[in-house]
Structure formats: C-alpha cells, structure tokens
Motif scaffolding. Structure first.
Motif: not given
Length: 190
Positions: A7-13, A72-73
């Motif tokens: 969730q953190i990396f999705d938000l960052a993306k 993934n990021y």
C-alpha cells in the motif's frame, strides 16, 4: 494500524507520477518491524531449518515481501520513465533485534550492519563496502550527490567526504556528539 508495504509503494507510485520534477520522495516501510509474530503476506513460504523460531521465519518472510515491493516500485519507476532520472537510496533505519527473533543457539548473533544501496548515483561512491554508516549519513550524502550547498548538513557524515576530512579531530568529535546534537535539535527550539 500502519499501511503495509504494498500500500505504501502504491501510494508512492501514484504521487511520483503526478509530481512535478525534480522531487524528493521518502518512503518508510513497516513490514519488517517487530513484533515478529505474523507475516504480512501468507502466500510466501520457504523451507526453513527446523531450529528456526517462528519469529525468525516471519521476519525472513517479511524481508522477502519488502524486497518484492521495492522491486515492484523500481519497475514502476522504469515504466513511467522516472528511473533514469532518479537517485534511489535504500537503507534500513536499524538492525533486526536479536531479542525479538527468538534465535536458535547457532544464530545467537546476527549482523548488526544495515544495508545501504545507492542506485543511479551521479557520483562514484568509493567507500569500502564494509565501512560503517548510519542512517544520519544519508542526508549529507544526498546533498553532495545532488550538488546542493547548505550550511546545515545534518548530524551525519557524507559518504563522499574524503578520509582526510572524515578523520579530522573536528569531524571525529562531531561524530561522537551526533546523538547529543540530534537530541538538542529535537527537544529544543533550534
């Protein structure tokens, strides 16, 4: 409840794609923090040695999960044409704590070293891979990597600082007092 790393990396993306360049993105993950009584992704399984505690197994599974999310990021940065213009620094804030991992006698001491990776550095970092660094070293290193001149360079020491300066009496004393300086800054109106 904290966001998991996915969730953190999705938000960052999403933020990275919509942010005007240049920008600084700091991403803090939480999945490898104690307590180690559960895993984040129950689909990851490994064959561990029989003497590994449940806490150690959970910790190692969560490390794998975090590594996957970092991958993934980075893939997202490539897909969105941000990777080649990015300096990516991956660092841990502290070591895993032995006391929380319920380690078997054969592993009673795990490393106290923390990882540091600098990807796409515009300047060659020549420090030895076994040199001791601290999380506080990231800020002054970023200043030097990006050519930013600042009178405030934090409490750490740039990885690009030549040994002759890094080992000077002034720098050694400043390094020794770094925690004290940090506490003064945090708890005062500095």
């Amino acid at each position: 409840m904290w966001l998991n790393d996915e969730q953190i990396f999705d938000l960052a993306k999403n933020k990275d794609i919509n942010t005007t360049q240049p920008f600084l993105s700091v991403i803090l993950t939480s999945s490898t923090h104690s307590p180690y009584n559960q895993t984040i992704d129950n689909h990851i399984t490994f064959d561990f040695p029989s003497d590994y505690s449940n806490e150690l197994k959970n910790y190692l599974i969560n490390l794998h999960y975090t590594d996957k999310q970092i991958g993934n990021y980075i893939l997202s940065l490539k897909e969105n044409n941000l990777y080649n213009n990015s300096i990516i620094i991956i660092v841990s804030d502290h070591e895993a704590h032995d006391s929380y991992l319920n380690l078997p006698p054969t592993l009673k001491h795990i490393t106290k070293e923390i990882p540091l990776y600098i990807i796409n550095s515009p300047v060659k970092v020549t420090r030895a891979s076994n040199d001791t660094i601290k999380q506080s070293d990231i800020f002054p290193t970023l200043l030097d990597l990006t050519g930013i001149h600042s009178s405030w360079r934090g409490v750490g020491q740039s990885l690009l600082l030549p040994d002759s300066l890094a080992n000077s009496p002034h720098e050694l004393l400043r390094r020794e007092k770094a925690q004290e300086i940090s506490e003064i800054i945090i708890h005062s109106d500095y």
